[in-house]
Motif scaffolding. Structure first.
Motif, short mmCIF file in Angstrom:
data_model
loop_
_atom_site.label_atom_id
_atom_site.label_comp_id
_atom_site.label_asym_id
_atom_site.label_seq_id
_atom_site.Cartn_x
_atom_site.Cartn_y
_atom_site.Cartn_z
N ASP A 201 1.00 -1.14 0.09
CA ASP A 201 0.11 -0.08 0.09
C ASP A 201 0.86 1.34 0.18
N ASP A 202 1.99 1.07 0.72
CA ASP A 202 2.97 2.14 0.76
C ASP A 202 4.04 2.43 -0.43
N ALA A 203 3.68 1.63 -1.50
CA ALA A 203 4.60 1.84 -2.44
C ALA A 203 4.54 2.98 -3.50
N GLY A 204 3.45 3.58 -3.66
CA GLY A 204 3.18 4.78 -4.52
C GLY A 204 2.80 4.40 -5.67
N GLU A 205 1.90 5.50 -6.15
CA GLU A 205 1.18 5.25 -7.54
C GLU A 205 2.08 4.95 -8.69
#
Length: 224
Positions: free
Chosen positions: A127-131
């Motif tokens: 979820d925190d990987a970035g778009e």
């Protein structure tokens, strides 16, 4: 259909891995058509011994790709949108560039196709990987799926973290391996070996540095 690969086209021909791969393929006796879009890139590719050919991955059509490949027997997709934060280029280069390369290969008669992908792209993105990273993973995942679904003699290589270290000539290569790094020069050596060893067709591998010589690792992986 001949299985002798005489001419090999490289999409993303001025990329770091491609520039390492070109002399390896020439040493194996292949003609190499290296595709790039800028004059200075084409000039540099000629000094490496490649046949430079202009192609803008994002603007070119499937027919343009086929024309650029010409009478090539194999295609290496070595292009990538880069770490520029541009989400759109992950689609237009990493996915659509691959799809147009696959279509162009089929139209032109290039039956062998090796794709450089990325490590672990079939796994869920944190979820925190970035778009931007999520878009890159999706593009690589979907490009690999499209190639596997094609009627080409395909190989997908998914390297771990890329470094500019000197080649070791030794790797770990399997359907799944523990995450690690690998020198770009060793990735190039695996691509060259894949094109030299027909049994590598129909396989998808993850690749990191290891202790097994490249040819031995590839031949072993090709039997599994």
């Amino acid at each position: 259909m001949s299985t002798q690969l005489e001419r090999i086209a490289i999409v993303g021909g001025h990329g770091k891995i491609a520039r390492l791969l070109i002399p390896m393929l020439i040493d194996q006796g292949h003609e190499v058509v290296a595709l790039a879009r800028r004059d200075e890139q084409l000039d540099h590719l000629a000094t490496l011994g490649a046949i430079p050919r202009r192609l803008d991955i994002e603007k070119a059509s499937e027919d343009d790709f086929a024309a650029a490949f010409g009478r090539s027997d194999a295609v290496v997709f070595a292009a990538g949108g880069g770490a520029d934060g541009d989400i759109e280029r992950k689609r237009t280069v990493d996915l659509e560039g691959s799809l147009k390369s696959i279509a162009g290969a089929r139209t032109s008669g290039a039956y062998r196709f090796v794709q450089i992908s990325a490590f672990g792209v079939d796994k869920p993105v944190p979820d925190d990987a970035g778009e931007v990273w999520a878009a890159y993973v999706a593009a690589k995942r979907d490009a690999d799926a499209a190639l596997r679904a094609s009627d080409l003699a395909w190989t997908v290589v998914r390297p771990g973290g890329l470094t500019d270290d000197d080649a070791t000539g030794r790797v770990t290569l399997a359907t799944e391996v523990e995450r690690g790094t690998v020198a770009r020069s060793d990735v190039a050596a695996v691509i060259a070996a894949s094109l030299r060893i027909p049994q590598s067709a129909g396989h998808q591998w993850e690749l990191v540095s290891g202790s097994t010589p490249v040819d031995e690792a590839l031949r072993e992986a090709s039997t599994k």
